[in-house]
Scaffold this motif. Structure first.
Motif, PDB file in Angstrom:
ATOM      1  N   VAL A  96      39.923  40.988  30.696  1.00  0.00           N
ATOM      2  CA  VAL A  96      38.857  40.908  31.577  1.00  0.00           C
ATOM      3  C   VAL A  96      37.619  40.865  31.053  1.00  0.00           C
ATOM      4  O   VAL A  96      36.766  40.723  31.694  1.00  0.00           O
ATOM      5  CB  VAL A  96      39.308  42.340  31.892  1.00  0.00           C
ATOM      6  N   SER A  97      37.461  40.594  29.145  1.00  0.00           N
ATOM      7  CA  SER A  97      35.555  40.116  29.140  1.00  0.00           C
ATOM      8  C   SER A  97      35.348  38.985  29.139  1.00  0.00           C
ATOM      9  O   SER A  97      34.984  38.602  29.820  1.00  0.00           O
ATOM     10  CB  SER A  97      35.940  41.052  27.678  1.00  0.00           C
ATOM     11  N   ASN A  98      36.965  38.358  29.697  1.00  0.00           N
ATOM     12  CA  ASN A  98      36.423  37.047  29.569  1.00  0.00           C
ATOM     13  C   ASN A  98      36.615  36.547  30.989  1.00  0.00           C
ATOM     14  O   ASN A  98      35.071  35.349  31.393  1.00  0.00           O
ATOM     15  CB  ASN A  98      38.075  35.925  29.199  1.00  0.00           C
ATOM     16  N   VAL A  99      37.072  36.919  32.210  1.00  0.00           N
ATOM     17  CA  VAL A  99      36.763  37.326  33.350  1.00  0.00           C
ATOM     18  C   VAL A  99      35.732  38.014  33.484  1.00  0.00           C
ATOM     19  O   VAL A  99      34.774  36.825  33.988  1.00  0.00           O
ATOM     20  CB  VAL A  99      37.291  37.828  34.314  1.00  0.00           C
ATOM     21  N   LEU A 100      34.674  38.264  33.043  1.00  0.00           N
ATOM     22  CA  LEU A 100      33.399  38.667  33.425  1.00  0.00           C
ATOM     23  C   LEU A 100      32.461  38.074  32.556  1.00  0.00           C
ATOM     24  O   LEU A 100      31.186  38.418  32.697  1.00  0.00           O
ATOM     25  CB  LEU A 100      33.447  40.566  32.749  1.00  0.00           C
ATOM     26  N   HIS A 101      32.951  37.219  31.753  1.00  0.00           N
ATOM     27  CA  HIS A 101      31.903  35.991  31.140  1.00  0.00           C
ATOM     28  C   HIS A 101      31.422  35.538  32.320  1.00  0.00           C
ATOM     29  O   HIS A 101      30.520  34.639  32.507  1.00  0.00           O
ATOM     30  CB  HIS A 101      32.623  35.290  30.073  1.00  0.00           C
ATOM     31  N   GLY A 102      32.250  35.060  33.525  1.00  0.00           N
ATOM     32  CA  GLY A 102      31.997  34.735  35.133  1.00  0.00           C
ATOM     33  C   GLY A 102      30.987  35.234  35.857  1.00  0.00           C
ATOM     34  O   GLY A 102      29.775  34.558  36.498  1.00  0.00           O
ATOM     35  N   THR A 103      29.921  36.451  34.908  1.00  0.00           N
ATOM     36  CA  THR A 103      29.226  36.633  35.695  1.00  0.00           C
ATOM     37  C   THR A 103      27.591  36.270  35.177  1.00  0.00           C
ATOM     38  O   THR A 103      26.738  37.215  34.747  1.00  0.00           O
ATOM     39  CB  THR A 103      29.279  38.346  35.881  1.00  0.00           C
ATOM     40  N   MET A 160      34.519  35.183  39.679  1.00  0.00           N
ATOM     41  CA  MET A 160      33.322  35.437  39.033  1.00  0.00           C
ATOM     42  C   MET A 160      32.212  35.040  39.889  1.00  0.00           C
ATOM     43  O   MET A 160      32.102  36.342  40.065  1.00  0.00           O
ATOM     44  CB  MET A 160      33.412  36.781  37.906  1.00  0.00           C
ATOM     45  N   GLN A 161      32.710  34.048  39.717  1.00  0.00           N
ATOM     46  CA  GLN A 161      30.428  33.076  40.174  1.00  0.00           C
ATOM     47  C   GLN A 161      30.958  33.463  41.461  1.00  0.00           C
ATOM     48  O   GLN A 161      29.262  33.116  42.244  1.00  0.00           O
ATOM     49  CB  GLN A 161      31.226  32.190  39.476  1.00  0.00           C
ATOM     50  N   ASP A 162      31.861  33.469  42.371  1.00  0.00           N
ATOM     51  CA  ASP A 162      31.914  33.702  43.843  1.00  0.00           C
ATOM     52  C   ASP A 162      31.263  31.719  44.598  1.00  0.00           C
ATOM     53  O   ASP A 162      30.259  31.656  45.256  1.00  0.00           O
ATOM     54  CB  ASP A 162      31.223  33.940  44.869  1.00  0.00           C
ATOM     55  N   PRO A 163      31.874  30.628  43.607  1.00  0.00           N
ATOM     56  CA  PRO A 163      31.838  29.609  44.169  1.00  0.00           C
ATOM     57  C   PRO A 163      32.542  29.425  45.241  1.00  0.00           C
ATOM     58  O   PRO A 163      33.321  29.644  45.356  1.00  0.00           O
ATOM     59  CB  PRO A 163      32.513  29.055  42.554  1.00  0.00           C
TER      60      PRO A 163
END
Ligand SMILES: Nc1ncnc2c1ncn2[C@@H]1O[C@H](COP(=O)(O)OP(=O)(O)OP(=O)(O)O)[C@@H](O)[C@H]1O
Ligand SMILES: [Mg+2]
Length: 272
Positions: A96-103, A160-163
Motif C-alpha cells: 500500500v505504501s508503494n501505491v501511495l507513492h503515486g501521490t 493513484m495519479q489518475d492519469p
C-alpha cells in the motif's frame, strides 16, 4: 487529442526515433511493436518527457507538451504515468505504501517519509488494489509478491495519479504467460472502464493483436505500420520485423503464420 508530429531523437550520429507522426483522436489502447533497438522505449520516454526530444512536437488537447517546464512538466508527467518491465517498486516497502507513492506529486516528501498520507488517499489505494484483485496483499512487502502481482501494484501506483494516459514499456516481458495475461487484461479493463489511453510497447505481435485497438510498428526508428490489428498482414509483419527475420527476437514464425486468422479481442476480467 494526442498529436505527435515529426518527433525525432538522435543520440550522436544514431537516430533512435526518426520523424514519428502519430495522431490519436480518442482514448485508444495502442500497441507499439518492433525489433530490439527499433526506438519503442525512446518514443515512450519522449512522450512523458523522461528523454528530451531532438525535434518535432507533441501536443495533448492543444497543450504543447514539448514546451513544458518545471511544475508544468511534472504535472504532465503525472498525467501520463509510466509502467516498466521491472515494475520499479520499492521492494522492502509494503504494497500500500508503494501505491501511495503515486501521490508523491501532491504531497511533500517529508510527509511521505513518515507515511503521513491522508486517510482518503489510503482508502483510494485500497480500492484500486481491490479493483486489481490484490487488496489482500496490501500489508505485505512488495518483494514477497509474484511478478504479475508486482506489476499490478505498479499499475495501482500509476492509477493513484489518475492519469489520462498510461505508458507501459514492455509491461509483460518479465512475466510468465499466465501472469502476462492477467496484467494485459488489467490494462485493457482500465482502458475500457475508465476511458484512459494506454500505449504499450509489446514484444510479441500476438499480444498486440489480442489486446490493442491499434498497432504501430517501428523499424530503425521509423513508423512502418499504423493500423488495426486485423490489417497486420504477413507482409506488414515482415516490414516491421524484416524479411530475414527468424522472428525469434520478437515474434514466433507461428505467430506470423497465424496472421490470417481472425483476431480475438479480449475483454476478459481480472480474476480475484
Ligand atoms: N541513452 C542512450 N544513449 C545512446 N543511445 C541510446 C540511448 N537510448 C537508446 N539508444 C539507442 O537508440 C536506439 C533505440 O533504442 P530503444 O531503447 O528506444 O529501442 P527499443 O525498441 O525500445 O528496443 P528494445 O526492444 O530492446 O527495448 C538504439 O539504437 C539504442 O542503442
Ligand atoms: Mg525498449
Amino acid at each position: 487529442m494526442l498529436r505527435i508530429d515529426n518527433l525525432t531523437k538522435t543520440f550522436g550520429a544514431n537516430t533512435a526515433v526518426d520523424r514519428a507522426t502519430i495522431h490519436v483522436d480518442r482514448p485508444m489502447m495502442i500497441g507499439i511493436i518492433g525489433r530490439s533497438g527499433a526506438g519503442k522505449s525512446t518514443l515512450l520516454r519522449m512522450l512523458n518527457r523522461l528523454t528530451p526530444h531532438s525535434s518535432g512536437t507533441i501536443t495533448f488537447n492543444g497543450l504543447d507538451v514539448t514546451a513544458l517546464k518545471g511544475g508544468d512538466m511534472r504535472r504532465w508527467q503525472a498525467q501520463c504515468a509510466m509502467i516498466f518491465q521491472q515494475f520499479n517498486l520499492v521492494p522492502r516497502m509494503d504494497v500500500v505504501s508503494n501505491v501511495l507513492h503515486g501521490t508523491l506529486n501532491r504531497h511533500s516528501t517529508l510527509a511521505a517519509l513518515f507515511n503521513l498520507y491522508p486517510a482518503s488517499d489510503i482508502h483510494r489505494a485500497i480500492d484500486i488494489l481491490e479493483r486489481l484483485g490484490i487488496a489482500q496483499h496490501a500489508p505485505k512487502r512488495a518483494e514477497a509478491l509474484s511478478g504479475g502481482q508486482q506489476q499490478r501494484v505498479a499499475i495501482a501506483r500509476a492509477l493513484m495519479q489518475d492519469p489520462q494516459i498510461i505508458l507501459a514499456d514492455e509491461p509483460i516481458a518479465s512475466l510468465d504467460p499466465m501472469n502476462a495475461q492477467v496484467v494485459m487484461e488489467a490494462l485493457r479493463r482500465i482502458h475500457e472502464e475508465d476511458g484512459r489511453m494506454v500505449i504499450a510497447n509489446l514484444h510479441t505481435l500476438d499480444t498486440a493483436r489480442r489486446y490493442c485497438d491499434r498497432v504501430i510498428g517501428m523499424r530503425d526508428g521509423r513508423i512502418v505500420f499504423d493500423g488495426l490489428p486485423e490489417q497486420l498482414t504477413t507482409g506488414a509483419a515482415r516490414d516491421i520485423y524484416g524479411a530475414d527475420a527468424s522472428f525469434s527476437e520478437a515474434a514466433t514464425s507461428t505467430e506470423i503464420d497465424a496472421l490470417d486468422r481472425p483476431s480475438a479481442h479480449t475483454t476478459a476480467r481480472v480474476p480475484a
